[in-house]
Design an enzyme around this catalytic site. Structure first.
Site, PDB file in Angstrom:
ATOM      1  N   HIS A   9       0.768  -1.570   0.320  1.00 20.05           N
ATOM      2  CA  HIS A   9      -0.139   0.053   0.192  1.00 20.05           C
ATOM      3  C   HIS A   9       1.267   1.085   0.229  1.00 20.05           C
ATOM      4  CE1 HIS A   9       1.108   1.129   4.315  1.00 20.05           C
ATOM      5  NE2 HIS A   9       1.343  -0.434   3.748  1.00 20.05           N
ATOM      6  N   GLU A  82      -2.512  -7.370   7.816  1.00 16.39           N
ATOM      7  CA  GLU A  82      -1.254  -7.168   8.810  1.00 16.39           C
ATOM      8  C   GLU A  82      -1.026  -7.691   9.818  1.00 16.39           C
ATOM      9  OE1 GLU A  82       1.516  -5.910   8.430  1.00 16.39           O
ATOM     10  OE2 GLU A  82       1.526  -3.924   8.517  1.00 16.39           O
TER      11      GLU A  82
END
Length: 228
Positions: A9, A82
């Protein structure tokens, strides 16, 4: 070969000084949105059979930038989320560097389990399992993009290279960067790592130019002709 494009990202306000982890509501910064747009431009000429994202906002926003103008919607897969950093989530990295666990994370990550969180080994296991699952679902000629997080990407790359997880800190995954792994029947091939350039994938005809395969190997004899 199934081709996986791994994208980290773009930047957020927390990237760098704070371990954002799974903190909700962390969106791309202006710089991060620019990185996402640049990533979309770099893969604009690549056919994508699927675009998959971690459920966290910063990844979804990056993936949506890639999906804009395509007929492929962003699909969410929790397995690319994550790492669960537990009590470390939201804390400054300078502070965490004083924790004895920090040295374990750096030098012996396969033994690291975050307080009230996930182990790095479990994170790698579920992320690699997700890749194998998508490879099977999409097929051997598929090209797909997964937008995820630094540690997740590094763990997938380590698996592809046959590296023990204890070496994954030697791998870099910068915000907005692209890593390409091609999964052949016998082994994965790392084509690009932490790349910021325009992506061009080899055509099937180019893959065959490395010489007749008489060994049962999926690696071209002599290294092959490359992609340019």
């Amino acid at each position: 070969m199934t081709t996986l494009l791994l994208a980290r990202h773009g930047l957020t306000a927390l990237t760098g000084p704070v371990l954002a982890g799974r903190t909700p509501g962390v969106h791309l910064s202006d710089a991060g949105r620019a990185q996402a747009a640049a990533l979309a431009g770099r893969v604009a000429g690549v056919r994508l059979d699927a675009i998959v994202s971690s459920p966290l906002e910063r990844c979804v926003e990056t993936a949506r930038a890639v999906a804009e103008g395509r007929e492929t919607d962003v699909r969410i897969d929790e397995r690319f989320v994550e790492c669960g950093y537990g009590q470390w989530t939201g804390r400054p990295l300078k502070e965490l560097a004083q924790d004895p666990l920090w040295q374990v994370v750096q030098a012996h990550p396969s033994a690291a389990t975050f307080p009230d969180g996930e182990s790095l080994a479990d994170m790698q296991h579920r992320a690699v399992a997700a890749v194998r699952d998508w490879n099977r679902r999409l097929g051997e000629k598929a090209v797909y993009l997964v937008c995820s997080h630094g540690d997740v990407i590094k763990a997938i790359v380590a698996d592809a290279l046959g590296l023990h997880l204890d070496h994954f800190q030697r791998i870099t995954a910068d915000p907005g960067a692209l890593t390409v792994i091609r999964y052949a029947p016998l082994r994965p091939f790392l084509s690009r790592l932490n790349d910021m350039g325009e992506l061009r994938l080899p055509e099937d005809s180019e893959e065959k130019d490395g010489g007749e395969n008489i060994t049962g190997s999926d690696a071209a004899v002599g290294g092959g002709p490359g992609t340019t």
